[in-house]
Motif scaffolding. Sequence first.
Motif, PDB file in Angstrom:
ATOM      1  N   TRP A   1     -10.339 -23.533  73.701  1.00 57.28           N
ATOM      2  CA  TRP A   1      -9.733 -22.251  73.389  1.00 57.28           C
ATOM      3  C   TRP A   1      -9.086 -22.327  72.008  1.00 57.28           C
ATOM      4  O   TRP A   1      -8.351 -23.278  71.716  1.00 57.28           O
ATOM      5  CB  TRP A   1      -8.662 -21.873  74.406  1.00 57.28           C
ATOM      6  N   ASP A   2      -9.355 -21.329  71.187  1.00 61.25           N
ATOM      7  CA  ASP A   2      -8.654 -21.139  69.926  1.00 61.25           C
ATOM      8  C   ASP A   2      -7.556 -20.113  70.200  1.00 61.25           C
ATOM      9  O   ASP A   2      -7.846 -18.960  70.512  1.00 61.25           O
ATOM     10  CB  ASP A   2      -9.624 -20.637  68.857  1.00 61.25           C
ATOM     11  N   VAL A   3      -6.313 -20.535  70.101  1.00 66.01           N
ATOM     12  CA  VAL A   3      -5.173 -19.716  70.506  1.00 66.01           C
ATOM     13  C   VAL A   3      -4.340 -19.360  69.284  1.00 66.01           C
ATOM     14  O   VAL A   3      -4.064 -20.216  68.443  1.00 66.01           O
ATOM     15  CB  VAL A   3      -4.299 -20.466  71.529  1.00 66.01           C
ATOM     16  N   SER A   4      -3.934 -18.113  69.202  1.00 62.89           N
ATOM     17  CA  SER A   4      -3.098 -17.711  68.069  1.00 62.89           C
ATOM     18  C   SER A   4      -1.982 -16.783  68.524  1.00 62.89           C
ATOM     19  O   SER A   4      -2.120 -16.041  69.495  1.00 62.89           O
ATOM     20  CB  SER A   4      -3.944 -17.012  66.991  1.00 62.89           C
ATOM     21  N   LEU A   5      -0.863 -16.878  67.818  1.00 62.61           N
ATOM     22  CA  LEU A   5       0.252 -15.953  67.965  1.00 62.61           C
ATOM     23  C   LEU A   5       0.590 -15.480  66.564  1.00 62.61           C
ATOM     24  O   LEU A   5       1.061 -16.251  65.734  1.00 62.61           O
ATOM     25  CB  LEU A   5       1.453 -16.626  68.620  1.00 62.61           C
ATOM     26  N   GLY A   6       0.311 -14.201  66.302  1.00 63.47           N
ATOM     27  CA  GLY A   6       0.459 -13.706  64.949  1.00 63.47           C
ATOM     28  C   GLY A   6      -0.525 -14.400  64.023  1.00 63.47           C
ATOM     29  O   GLY A   6      -1.720 -14.471  64.301  1.00 63.47           O
TER      30      GLY A   6
END
Length: 250
Positions: free
Chosen positions: A156-161
């Motif tokens: 999973w490639d996870v991002s926040l902002g």
Amino acid sequence: MRKSTLLALAALAFFSASAAQADSVNLVKNGDFEQTTNGTSKQLSQNGDTSANRTQLTDWSTQGYNFVFGPNTADTTGSNGLTLWGPNSYNGRGPQNGLTNSPTGGNFVAADWDYFPAPITQQVSGLVAGQSYTLSFSYAAAQQVGFTGANPINYWDVSLGNQSQQTTVLSNASQGFTGWNQASMTFTANSSSELLSFMAKGGPTGAPPFMLLDGVSLVSAVPEPSTWGMLLGGLGLLGFMVRRRRHNAA
């Protein structure tokens, strides 16, 4: 240790537990994917599609080839006819690959990283700019029934902002299941509201692969000012009780 000291330690433990509970509020809505608009075990709706074989995850959005499975359906009835390799595939004649429900036992999301991939997103509010947050979730890799071939790279490639991180890469054998893994990541908020995104990734080719996701939680990684106040209050109470014991002894 005298009774007064024990009482003080008990009070300190109570304050600490209360503080930790106050800071453990999950800012992600519907992180366990139990709330849907049209039932479970269906493909996730795109562009507001309201057809009978589509459903939406409340508070989440997606445009990809993504699904939601209900408990005990991944290798049986499946999701819109799409099933995963597991012990119950083909009426119990599937591979004994250990496919199980997610750790929460409820619904979980499945996303194909090779066929029309697109992220699953949620706009998270209630953040404090400059503050750190811990994102945790369960994830796994599986393969669609009817297809074979190993998928050596799944994550999973996870991002926040504007910040991104990746989970540990999972290697999945043909007709396999990797088992559920737990991920924990720390992000620093840049504003009070930011987009949380999960994008299934992998390589080199799909046969066809699926990344699984459940139990998404985002909580403050550092105590709030109110928490420090509780902890200091507990320590102050402990100090008072110790001094009182010494005075009585004298």
